[in-house]
Structure formats: structure tokens, C-alpha cells
Write an enzyme that holds these catalytic residues in place. Structure first.
Site, mmCIF file in Angstrom:
data_model
loop_
_atom_site.group_PDB
_atom_site.id
_atom_site.type_symbol
_atom_site.label_atom_id
_atom_site.label_comp_id
_atom_site.label_asym_id
_atom_site.label_seq_id
_atom_site.Cartn_x
_atom_site.Cartn_y
_atom_site.Cartn_z
ATOM 1 N N ASP A 19 -10.377 -5.543 -0.847
ATOM 2 C CA ASP A 19 -9.538 -4.391 -1.180
ATOM 3 C C ASP A 19 -10.369 -3.112 -1.278
ATOM 4 O O ASP A 19 -11.540 -3.156 -1.632
ATOM 5 C CB ASP A 19 -8.823 -4.677 -2.518
ATOM 6 C CG ASP A 19 -7.630 -3.762 -2.734
ATOM 7 O OD1 ASP A 19 -7.168 -3.116 -1.768
ATOM 8 O OD2 ASP A 19 -7.156 -3.691 -3.884
ATOM 9 N N ASN A 67 2.109 -6.444 2.990
ATOM 10 C CA ASN A 67 1.498 -5.286 3.655
ATOM 11 C C ASN A 67 2.374 -4.693 4.771
ATOM 12 O O ASN A 67 2.096 -3.588 5.249
ATOM 13 C CB ASN A 67 0.096 -5.629 4.197
ATOM 14 C CG ASN A 67 -0.954 -5.766 3.121
ATOM 15 O OD1 ASN A 67 -1.895 -6.537 3.235
ATOM 16 N ND2 ASN A 67 -0.826 -4.990 2.032
#
Ligand code: IPE
Ligand code: IPE
Ligand code: MG
Length: 241
Positions: A19, A67
Site C-alpha cells: 500500500d 479496487n
């Protein structure tokens, strides 16, 4: 201890939530995709560090079932990056003994990408130095739901006795059926959440949340995180003397 010797009692299976690519790019005044490209380059360094560190399995979160909520530009840029990444790395994976697997629901991915994923898995089938699993359109809840559907089909067609179902049964239907559970889950970028990653498999994993953004996550930082894992005591519910 020599720099590259495996930390004693190190994790055999490490899973990483990669991330912070977007923030890394933003800090440089660049578009988010610039960060994703920098992040993809980092993967190779971490994969090649694994054998020396005693890590047999590395599982990385590349794209979650959530996502898709991002802009069309970012999603299609990421899909193009995945295609290019596989094409570019495939030969080196074979050379370096990296066995590649993908987990997640492939059916929503475009056909050229699905074909490349199949090809990478087939080409690296004989590789044994390190097992790299890439989670692409992966969500823990989605995986459990898909597994449950197949399990229910087996009950319906008489291949599985419902009375025999126990906690060893469901994992056989998960995308990760060939992998051991992760010992250590690392998340970069300072966020302390698991975002639907390996929900079933991480029941007893250790977690490390590090502030470094993924494109800055070096082999040295990785090694340090593995060393701090070595100092932990895993009890699995028991009491140690
Ligand atoms: C992780 O980086 C990569 C993917 C989710 C594909 P992010 O894109 O989430 O980066 P941040 O969290 O916005 O910085
Ligand atoms: C998790 O990161 C997914 C990947 C790293 C591929 P996200 O950035 O998507 O997670 P949230 O939205 O911060 O929970
Ligand atoms: Mg993020």
C-alpha cells in the site's frame, strides 16, 4: 549475523499488502499510476530477497475486489501494468526459479490478462526456489463465497457428505488450497487494517504495519521486519512454560 543469513525462526510464508503507491506519487506531484509503476519495480527486489531470508512463499496483494471503485483511468492503467509486468518478468521468473500463482476471481479480468496469467503459471510450474502468489481481483470474502458455492455444489451432487464438513474442508476449496497459511502479514504505508486480504488464512498470522510507502520498501526494511518477527512468541492459543 551475516547480512543475508536467514533470521532464525523466520517466517516461511510472508504476505504483503503493498500500500501507498498513490501517496508516493502524490508527494512527487505525479499521477497515481506513476506510483504504481514504481511499486511494481520494487516487487522484483523483494522477491529475490526471499530465498536468502528463508522465505519459501511470498504472497502479494496487487488488486482487490474493491479496487474497481477507483477511476477508470487508474483501473485500466493498472490492468495494462499487470499485463506488461507479466510479459516483462516471465523469463526472469523462470531463470530465478520463481513459481508464480495467481489467486482471486479471474473471470472479471480481460482475456489477454487471463491468458498471460495462465501462461506464467504454466511456464513456471517446475520452479522451486520461491513461490510467488499474486492476488489479483482478490477479496477474502469473495474467495470464501466462491469456495462455499463449490462446496455446496459438491454436497448437492453427492460428492461431499455435509456431516463430514469441518475446518479442514473449506480451505480445500479456497484459491490458496496449495499454500500454507501465512506466518506474517506486512502492510506498508501506515494503515493498520487488512482490507479483505487472506481473511481465513490469517487467523493466526502475525501482523506488521510499517510506515514506509510501498515504492520505498527496500530489501533492508524487509529484512528488519523479518528479524522483528523472529523475536515474537507465537502461542496458537496454548500457554508456554
Ligand atoms: C496500493 O497503493 C496499490 C493498489 C491498491 C493497487 P494505493 O494505490 O492504495 O496507494 P495509496 O493508499 O492511495 O497511497
Ligand atoms: C489494499 O489497499 C489493496 C491492495 C494493496 C491491492 P487499498 O489501498 O485498496 O485499501 P484501503 O482502501 O485503504 O482499505
Ligand atoms: Mg491504498
Amino acid at each position: 549475523m551475516a547480512k543475508n543469513s536467514p533470521p532464525s525462526g523466520g517466517p516461511r510464508h510472508v504476505a504483503i499488502i503493498m500500500d501507498g503507491n498513490g501517496r508516493w506519487a502524490q508527494a512527487r506531484g505525479r499521477p497515481r499510476l506513476f506510483g504504481h509503476h514504481a511499486g511494481a519495480r520494487r516487487v522484483r527486489e523483494i522477491v529475490s530477497a526471499c530465498p536468502d531470508l528463508g522465505v519459501d512463499y511470498l504472497t502479494i496483494f496487487a488488486f482487490s475486489t474493491e479496487n474497481w471503485k477507483r477511476t477508470q483511468t487508474e483501473v485500466s492503467g493498472l490492468m495494462a501494468l499487470f499485463r506488461r509486468y507479466i510479459v516483462k518478468e516471465m523469463r526472469d521468473f523462470v531463470k530465478e526459479g520463481v513459481r508464480v500463482r495467481f489467486i482471486g476471481d479471474r473471470t472479471r479480468l480481460d482475456q489477454p490478462l487471463q491468458d498471460l496469467m495462465d501462461e506464467a503459471e504454466a511456464m513456471t510450474r517446475q520452479c522451486t526456489r520461491i513461490n510467488l502468489t499474486i492476488a489479483l481481483n482478490y477479496g477474502g470474502r469473495d474467495e470464501v463465497a466462491r469456495a462455499t458455492k463449490r462446496l455446496a455444489q459438491d454436497v448437492a451432487n453427492g460428492r461431499l457428505d455435509p456431516e463430514s464438513v469441518d475446518e479442514e474442508t473449506l480451505p480445500r476449496y479456497l484459491d490458496t488450497c496449495l499454500l500454507p497459511d501465512p506466518d506474517l502479514v506486512i502492510r506498508t504505508s501506515g494503515e493498520a487494517r487488512i482490507s479483505n486480504f487472506l481473511l481465513w488464512q490469517s487467523a493466526y498470522a502475525e501482523y506488521e504495519f510499517v510506515d514506509t510507502l510501498w515504492p520505498d520498501f527496500t530489501r533492508e526494511i524487509f529484512t528488519d521486519v523479518l528479524r522483528s518477527y523472529g523475536a515474537r512468541e507465537r502461542r496458537f492459543g496454548a500457554v508456554t512454560a
